[in-house]
Design an enzyme around this catalytic site. Structure first.
Site, PDB file in Angstrom:
ATOM      1  N   ARG A 198       0.845  -1.195   0.000  1.00  0.00           N
ATOM      2  CA  ARG A 198       0.000   0.000   0.000  1.00  0.00           C
ATOM      3  C   ARG A 198       0.880   1.244   0.000  1.00  0.00           C
ATOM      4  O   ARG A 198       0.418   2.338   0.248  1.00  0.00           O
ATOM      5  CB  ARG A 198      -0.933   0.014   1.220  1.00  0.00           C
ATOM      6  N   HIS A 202      10.475   1.111  -3.129  1.00  0.00           N
ATOM      7  CA  HIS A 202      11.830   1.637  -3.330  1.00  0.00           C
ATOM      8  C   HIS A 202      12.778   0.464  -3.580  1.00  0.00           C
ATOM      9  O   HIS A 202      12.336  -0.658  -3.776  1.00  0.00           O
ATOM     10  CB  HIS A 202      12.238   2.465  -2.120  1.00  0.00           C
TER      11      HIS A 202
END
Ligand code: PPS
Length: 570
Positions: A198, A202
């Site tokens: 959610r 990265h």
């Protein structure tokens, strides 16, 4: 309506009529009572209709509700950890009888499905909160939703799908369980590991998903939730643009991205089980479960609601029964000397570890600070910076609350003039009296009407904040839960500064500028805040101003200094 057998053996129950049948039902449904679905209900309904919630065929009846709440099982014994209920108002419920049909419509009035009502009951919400989420603390988003927002009556029964909820956004990335199963089959993907998220992804997430896929010798499905997530999360539009950028860093033939229209509850371990069942329905064989899977953060006691690895423990008990294998993962951290990521439990003491927490990452975005390359991909950061400009470029709301006569309006007016003098941003004053004249003229002072009034103010202030302006609000706003709702509406859009004007009742009453306190004492005005109606003082406002100790000018300065400290003005 169809029942398919999945390549992995799971039964998929789709609840959607063919076009001709749907047209006939649409005509008949004109005479049914209509229920306008809430955002959460619409997400749940889509998941029932597309088979993502198989074996559910509708909203829970009382028997399934009771067994799921207490034992995580439907009344026929099937494992199912989270209640899927249709909550309605008492007024609506009084128009409905068991055995009747109701039309379930989206906010535009389009008929999505028909519910054949089998059960109507008033749930014990506190018991539901305690069993399902393990707490009654309203800092848990699902508990707050359940106790403060969900309607009081539940309607249960099978649904007949008429028209799938339509999404105008990212159509090329939306797949039903059936479509994903077919895609996997077509591409010869026998093993698929799903990654639930959610948040923006990265480098650590990329590394983690890579490793998980390798470990399971499986293809990878990045399966982010785009229905409802935790209030305050980064909006899904920005996130999906980031995922698309990230996808370019995966080998094309082995990885897919698809969006999941689920409304999360942030239910920790129970929710993790739910995610596994849902992924099974979508044709996946494995699910990555990391630390704090679907965790809602900390409770009022400052401690996390669930243990870091509770979700992994619970799934390991039930993975055989669900037929989805868990790929458990530790947190990934960047190890400087290796110039790469490692699971935290493999890091040796002598190694230097770099990490940026979610909170620190948000701070850097908000303040326009550097985000290093080892942490994220530059395209991803660029995308996030577009929708998350530094604070001084964001809009904000200053929300005064306090008793009548406490001095809110006077300070708000002084502040308005200061902002106008500074220039650079459009400013709107939503004073209590002003709002009651222009926006809420039909409302009185019952709890229900006060809440409505405050939510209207919150809505308008949220829109102003989103557009980069300044909203100054100055209602009494006596209820903490309603103020919290306003905070939740506005915070994702920009700044929110709650200012408690704490002038004590005796002083307000002594001043009695409008003569209202005298009338309230005489019983001429009923439900008067502080006299015959409650005022819940804020526990954690950004600022407290006691007008006995400062002039309006000084009070306005205090607000400006606070805003400067937070980075919203320079
Ligand atoms: S609320 O509770 O936030 O919806 O109230 P608000 O919109 O700020 O309206 C408060 C103003 O209405 C006047 N007034 C009353 N206040 C409190 N209780 C009762 N019963 C009531 N009846 C009328 C009062 O002038 C408030 O204005 P302020 O500026 O706060 O004095």
């Amino acid at each position: 309506m169809t029942v398919l057998i999945s390549p992995h053996g799971g039964m998929l129950k789709e609840r959607l009529l063919d076009e001709k049948e749907a047209e006939m039902l649409k005509k008949r449904a004109r005479d049914f009572p209509s229920w306008d679905l809430t955002e959460r209900q619409l997400c749940d309904l889509e998941m029932i209709m597309n088979g993502g919630f198989s074996p559910l065929e509708g909203f829970f009846g009382k028997a399934d509700y009771n067994t799921v709440v207490r034992d995580m099982r439907l009344s026929d014994g099937t494992l199912w950890p989270i209640p899927v209920t249709l909550d309605v108002t008492e007024e609506f419920a009084s128009k409905v009888a068991t055995g009747s049909s109701i039309a379930l419509r989206n906010p535009e009035g389009i008929l999505i499905a028909v519910l054949n009502v089998s059960d109507i009951w008033k749930p014990d919400k506190e018991t539901e909160a305690k069993f399902v989420y393990g707490t009654k603390d309203i800092l848990h988003p699902a508990v707050e939703f359940l106790l403060n927002r969900a309607n009081p009556v539940y309607l249960g029964g099978e649904i007949t799908g008429v028209e799938m909820p339509f999404h105008y956004d990212f159509g090329h990335l939306r797949n039903t369980p059936r479509e994903l199963r077919e895609k996997f089959k077509r591409q010869g993907w026998h093993k698929v590991v799903a990654f639930q998220t959610r948040n923006p992804m990265h480098r650590a997430h990329q590394e983690l998903t890579f490793r998980a896929a390798k470990l399971a010798e499986a293809n990878l499905l990045i399966h982010p939730v785009v229905g409802m997530t935790k209030p305050g999360d980064i909006d899904h539009y920005s996130r999906v643009r980031c995922y698309e950028k990230l996808l370019k860093h995966y080998p094309e033939q082995t990885t897919a991205l698809s969006l999941l229209p689920l409304a999360m509850r942030m239910g920790g371990p129970r929710e993790a089980l739910w995610h596994a069942i849902i992924r099974k329905n979508y044709g996946c064989t494995h699910l990555i479960v990391g630390r704090d899977h679907a965790g809602p953060g900390n409770g009022s006691n400052g401690k996390p609601f669930y243990g870091h690895y509770d979700a992994q423990e619970l799934i390991s008990k039930y993975q055989g029964e669900i037929g989805v294998e868990m790929v458990p993962f530790q947190m990934m951290v960047y190890v400087k000397e290796k110039a790469g990521y490692m699971p935290v439990d493999e890091v040796e003491d002598r190694m230097e570890v770099l990490d940026i927490s979610g909170t620190e990452f948000r701070r850097r975005l908000q303040e326009g600070l550097e985000i290093p390359d080892w942490f994220s991909f530059s395209e991803v950061v660029e995308e996030l910076r577009k929708t998350h400009p530094p604070r001084q470029k964001q809009g904000f709301t200053v929300f005064f609350t306090g008793l009548s006569g406490s001095g809110k309006s006077t300070i708000a007016n002084a502040l308005l003039v200061k902002f106008l003098e500074m220039g650079g941003k459009a400013v709107t004053l939503l004073d209590g009296d002003l709002v009651r004249k222009h926006l809420s003229s039909e409302l009185g002072f019952s709890k229900e009407h006060r809440d409505l009034n405050i939510l209207r103010i919150g809505f308008v202030a949220g829109e102003i904040t989103k557009a980069g302006g300044i909203a100054i609000c100055a209602p009494i706003a006596p209820y903490a839960a309603t103020r919290k709702r306003v905070r939740d509406i506005i915070s994702p859009a920009g700044g929110f500064l709650e200012v408690y004007v704490s002038t004590p009742l005796e002083i307000c009453e002594e001043r009695d500028r409008k003569g209202l306190y005298a009338k309230a004492r005489a019983g001429i005005i009923k439900e008067f805040t502080g006299i015959s109606d409650p005022y819940e003082a804020p526990e954690n406002p950004e600022l407290v101003i006691d007008t006995r100790q400062c002039s309006p000018e000084e009070a306005a300065q205090m607000v400006l200094l606070k805003l400067e400290k937070l980075g919203f003005i320079r």
